[in-house]
Design an enzyme around this catalytic site. Structure first.
Site, PDB file in Angstrom:
ATOM      1  N   ARG A  53       0.724  -1.240  -0.132  1.00 39.45           N
ATOM      2  CA  ARG A  53      -0.083  -0.005  -0.103  1.00 39.45           C
ATOM      3  C   ARG A  53       0.735   1.407   0.024  1.00 39.45           C
ATOM      4  O   ARG A  53       0.466   2.415  -0.748  1.00 39.45           O
ATOM      5  CB  ARG A  53      -1.033  -0.031   1.024  1.00 39.45           C
ATOM      6  CG  ARG A  53      -0.466  -0.079   2.534  1.00 39.45           C
ATOM      7  CD  ARG A  53      -1.370  -0.916   3.401  1.00 39.45           C
ATOM      8  NE  ARG A  53      -0.455  -2.196   3.406  1.00 39.45           N
ATOM      9  CZ  ARG A  53      -1.210  -3.392   3.249  1.00 39.45           C
ATOM     10  NH1 ARG A  53      -2.590  -3.243   3.346  1.00 39.45           N
ATOM     11  NH2 ARG A  53      -0.521  -4.425   3.287  1.00 39.45           N
ATOM     12  N   THR A  54       2.025   1.370   0.692  1.00 43.34           N
ATOM     13  CA  THR A  54       2.618   2.411   0.750  1.00 43.34           C
ATOM     14  C   THR A  54       3.422   2.763  -0.713  1.00 43.34           C
ATOM     15  O   THR A  54       3.205   4.116  -1.137  1.00 43.34           O
ATOM     16  CB  THR A  54       3.787   2.321   1.876  1.00 43.34           C
ATOM     17  OG1 THR A  54       3.353   2.054   3.000  1.00 43.34           O
ATOM     18  CG2 THR A  54       4.647   3.557   1.967  1.00 43.34           C
ATOM     19  N   LYS A  66      24.673  -6.189  -6.855  1.00 49.73           N
ATOM     20  CA  LYS A  66      26.133  -6.296  -7.198  1.00 49.73           C
ATOM     21  C   LYS A  66      27.023  -5.669  -6.247  1.00 49.73           C
ATOM     22  O   LYS A  66      28.178  -5.440  -6.552  1.00 49.73           O
ATOM     23  CB  LYS A  66      26.416  -5.749  -8.665  1.00 49.73           C
ATOM     24  CG  LYS A  66      25.570  -6.444  -9.826  1.00 49.73           C
ATOM     25  CD  LYS A  66      26.017  -5.444 -11.041  1.00 49.73           C
ATOM     26  CE  LYS A  66      24.766  -6.020 -12.166  1.00 49.73           C
ATOM     27  NZ  LYS A  66      25.227  -5.231 -13.303  1.00 49.73           N
ATOM     28  N   ARG A 121      12.391   3.646   1.721  1.00 49.74           N
ATOM     29  CA  ARG A 121      12.122   2.600   2.631  1.00 49.74           C
ATOM     30  C   ARG A 121      13.255   1.937   2.686  1.00 49.74           C
ATOM     31  O   ARG A 121      13.861   1.051   1.927  1.00 49.74           O
ATOM     32  CB  ARG A 121      10.681   1.703   2.296  1.00 49.74           C
ATOM     33  CG  ARG A 121      10.703   0.679   3.346  1.00 49.74           C
ATOM     34  CD  ARG A 121       9.469  -0.108   3.050  1.00 49.74           C
ATOM     35  NE  ARG A 121       8.452   0.674   3.770  1.00 49.74           N
ATOM     36  CZ  ARG A 121       7.093   0.162   3.796  1.00 49.74           C
ATOM     37  NH1 ARG A 121       6.788  -1.175   3.603  1.00 49.74           N
ATOM     38  NH2 ARG A 121       5.936   0.992   4.317  1.00 49.74           N
ATOM     39  N   HIS A 135       7.606   6.236  10.425  1.00 53.58           N
ATOM     40  CA  HIS A 135       6.880   6.016   9.047  1.00 53.58           C
ATOM     41  C   HIS A 135       5.888   7.279   8.991  1.00 53.58           C
ATOM     42  O   HIS A 135       4.587   7.020   9.347  1.00 53.58           O
ATOM     43  CB  HIS A 135       5.924   4.971   9.321  1.00 53.58           C
ATOM     44  CG  HIS A 135       5.502   4.456   8.000  1.00 53.58           C
ATOM     45  ND1 HIS A 135       5.424   4.939   6.958  1.00 53.58           N
ATOM     46  CD2 HIS A 135       5.011   3.054   7.512  1.00 53.58           C
ATOM     47  CE1 HIS A 135       4.762   4.631   5.709  1.00 53.58           C
ATOM     48  NE2 HIS A 135       4.559   3.163   6.019  1.00 53.58           N
TER      49      HIS A 135
HETATM   50  C1  NCD Z   1       3.847  -1.001   7.924  1.00 52.21           C
HETATM   51  C2  NCD Z   1       5.305  -0.945   7.569  1.00 52.21           C
HETATM   52  O1  NCD Z   1       5.740  -1.379   6.597  1.00 52.21           O
HETATM   53  O2  NCD Z   1       6.048  -0.151   8.500  1.00 52.21           O
HETATM   54  N1  NCD Z   1       2.996  -1.048   6.714  1.00 52.21           N
HETATM   55  C3  NCD Z   1       2.574   0.065   6.106  1.00 52.21           C
HETATM   56  O3  NCD Z   1       3.556   0.715   5.573  1.00 52.21           O
HETATM   57  N2  NCD Z   1       1.233   0.315   6.283  1.00 52.21           N
HETATM   58  C4  NCD Z   1       3.370  -2.053   9.138  1.00 52.21           C
HETATM   59  C5  NCD Z   1       3.762  -3.169   9.000  1.00 52.21           C
HETATM   60  O4  NCD Z   1       4.618  -3.620   8.233  1.00 52.21           O
HETATM   61  O5  NCD Z   1       3.572  -4.032  10.070  1.00 52.21           O
END
Ligand code: NCD
Length: 295
Positions: A54-55, A82, A104, A132
């Site tokens: 989703r992100t 690599k 991320r 986040h």
């Molecule tokens: C979360 C994450 O990746 O931090 N997911 C998200 O971005 N909605 C939560 C998780 O992975 O549990």
């Protein structure tokens, strides 16, 4: 706002402005109204070194709805395999022509480091067990749209607090906008230096909260699910029945049905999970637009 790597740099007025703008964008999207292409001609690159559904997809769509080009970097098919470092990868993507980076990464502080190396605006889309920020913003928007206010709401964030970057941003953002937050989980997952109340007993607070916010146990960061955890914290229909009539349940996803949340609760009218996902796009549009104008 030059970058958004931590929610802690934003005060109440900054948070409320972003939530207002996201709310307006959500209304425009729902109504099918034309939205000004504030990122026209710019390029947003997603650098996701950890899995995401989703992100990443909502950042993609948010940027496209604002007229940006989108570059998607996939570590498993990139030169990271690599041995190329994060720094060299970020500088390469910058040289290719990215104007905004969404990062991320498994290491805390990686998005801030990328911002310093490249000089580009960076959005932290999750750094290890750190933060986040856009998740906290979209959750605040979801709550405000549901209850019509944030001030005075009482919220329990439940589960693997110390390993959760979602909790890492929520526990600063929500009190800043007036939400009374309690962190709930096994003693080993409650931070000793939390700036809010903590509790190791979920059952005693159930009839006292407006929001139960459930977290996935972060197995990839050392979180272990055992029978004791399930007995004390798994949120099922029995626990949900003890909530006040108007209380809601939230979860950032991905959900593990039958572990932190039962299928029954996830599908119940109390669940705001789908709304959270829906609010991801307008929230990220608001953030990207704020970064684009202050470039
Ligand atoms: C979360 C994450 O990746 O931090 N997911 C998200 O971005 N909605 C939560 C998780 O992975 O549990």
């Amino acid at each position: 706002m030059k970058s958004l790597t931590s929610i802690r740099t934003l005060g109440r007025a900054d948070l409320e402005r972003l939530i207002d703008e996201a709310d307006e964008l959500r209304r425009s999207l729902d109504a099918g109204n034309r939205i000004a292409r504030a990122l026209n001609g710019l390029c947003m690159a997603n650098l996701f070194f950890e899995p995401s559904t989703r992100t990443r997809l909502s950042f993609d769509l948010a940027a496209q709805r604002l007229g940006a080009h989108v570059l998607t970097f996939l570590p498993e098919t990139s030169s990271a395999t690599k041995g190329e470092s994060l720094q060299d990868t970020a500088l390469t993507v910058s040289s290719i022509g990215a104007d905004i980076l969404v990062v991320r990464h498994g290491e805390e502080g990686a998005p801030q480091a990328v911002a310093e190396w490249t000089g580009l605006p960076v959005v932290n889309a999750g750094d290890g067990a750190g933060e986040h920020p856009t998740q906290a913003l979209l959750d605040a928007l979801t709550l405000r749209r549901h209850f019509g206010r944030l001030d005075g709401l009482r919220m329990a964030i439940v589960g693997d607090i110390t390993h959760s970057r979602v909790a890492g941003s929520l526990l600063y953002a929500l009190p800043t906008v007036g939400v009374d937050v309690t962190l709930v989980g096994p003693e080993r997952w409650l931070p000793a230096d939390a700036p809010v109340t903590t509790s190791a007993d979920l059952d005693v607070i159930l009839d006292d909260v407006d929001v139960v916010y459930l977290l996935r146990v972060q197995k990839e960061r050392g979180g272990v699910i055992d029978d004791e955890y399930l007995a004390r914290f798994a949120f099922d229909g029995g626990r949900a029945s003890r909530l006040r009539d108007d209380a809601v349940v939230m979860h950032p996803g991905p959900i593990n049905r039958g572990i932190e949340i039962s299928h029954e609760v996830a599908e119940s009218p109390r669940s705001l999970i789908t709304e959270q996902v829906r609010n991801g796009v307008p929230t990220r549009m608001a953030v990207l637009r704020a970064l684009a104008v202050s470039r």
